[in-house]
Enzyme design. Sequence first.
Site, mmCIF file in Angstrom:
data_model
loop_
_atom_site.group_PDB
_atom_site.id
_atom_site.type_symbol
_atom_site.label_atom_id
_atom_site.label_comp_id
_atom_site.label_asym_id
_atom_site.label_seq_id
_atom_site.Cartn_x
_atom_site.Cartn_y
_atom_site.Cartn_z
ATOM 1 N N LYS A 152 -4.034 9.727 -40.633
ATOM 2 C CA LYS A 152 -3.305 10.669 -39.866
ATOM 3 C C LYS A 152 -3.511 11.983 -40.905
ATOM 4 C CE LYS A 152 -1.770 8.864 -35.921
ATOM 5 N NZ LYS A 152 -2.193 9.556 -34.742
ATOM 6 N N LYS A 248 -5.800 5.987 -23.507
ATOM 7 C CA LYS A 248 -4.667 5.454 -23.840
ATOM 8 C C LYS A 248 -3.795 5.251 -22.321
ATOM 9 C CE LYS A 248 -3.849 7.640 -28.398
ATOM 10 N NZ LYS A 248 -3.047 8.711 -29.104
#
Length: 335
Positions: A152, A248
């Site tokens: 990230k 997702k």
Amino acid sequence: MTAAISLEYRQTDFPLAQVFRIARGAKTEAKVVEVSLIQDGKVGRAESVPYNRYQETIESVANQLDYVQNRLASGVDIDLILAAMSPGSAKNAIDCAFWDLKAKLAGKSVAQLLALTEPASCITAQTLSIDTPEAMAKAAAALEHPPLIKVKLDNQDIAEKMQAIYKASPNSQFIVDANEGWSMSQLVDNAKVLADCNVVLIEQPLPTGEDVELINVKLPVALCADESCHTRKDLDYLAARYQAVNIKLDKTGGLTEAVALAQEAQALGLDIMVGCMVGSSLAMAPAYLLASKAKYVDLDGPVLVAKDREYGFNIDRGLMSALDHRLWGGASANY
């Protein structure tokens, strides 16, 4: 006569093993919704994760589930209810719980019902949250050189952080996830450095809508749509701007649409990444069935929570164990 389906749900909070930071904020726990569908003494379960980025809260999802609960009680067919629902975490929980219920009623696995190959194991990315270059390098080294690490990164010290992480784990490949946090110039300026650091994929560098700028852009690292990819209706826009899509189930609204999305994306030449929100193994289980279609798997929720569910996945240096049907997706358990 077949009994009617009833619905129950509850909120469950999973404290995280450590603070999880991405470009748009930090969290210390995963707040999830667990849905149970009951019919003929069998119980199908699933978990979804309401996500603020998509204007979802526990309360808004609960309101949707209350509505579905009332519709089921009034005799409306669950397939009609699902067809009328918008994609999102509420629909995901119902869709996946329904697949689990159908598997238990049929005495088969969900993979068999959907004609999917259920992996015996797979490699999943393990995630580093945003921190200083030194702290991120230390966290990377602690993973003991797994095949794939997801990093990230916000828009601060992009190259410095990635170079430090790469030095700490030089044999790993990396996915960099910007969570819509970069500008076009930051993407272009850092692409070569990232490629030199074994970065094989950059997720959603630009905000949704601004990624119109990516049309036919050529970079040394492949780009993956995440926040810009929800269902099949997004694919025409994405195909000229990205080389991969992150599927997702909380975005697609369940496994049913996720399977269809994967098939159509592959037909367009896009690589598949199967990803997740931060949740327990129960949220990972339906998505795991897509691993055989995916070039990249990012289902490391079980190692992010401090304590996972019983019969959850084991993840050892990136190797993710097989799905235990006592958790979800098969006829070996009756909850």
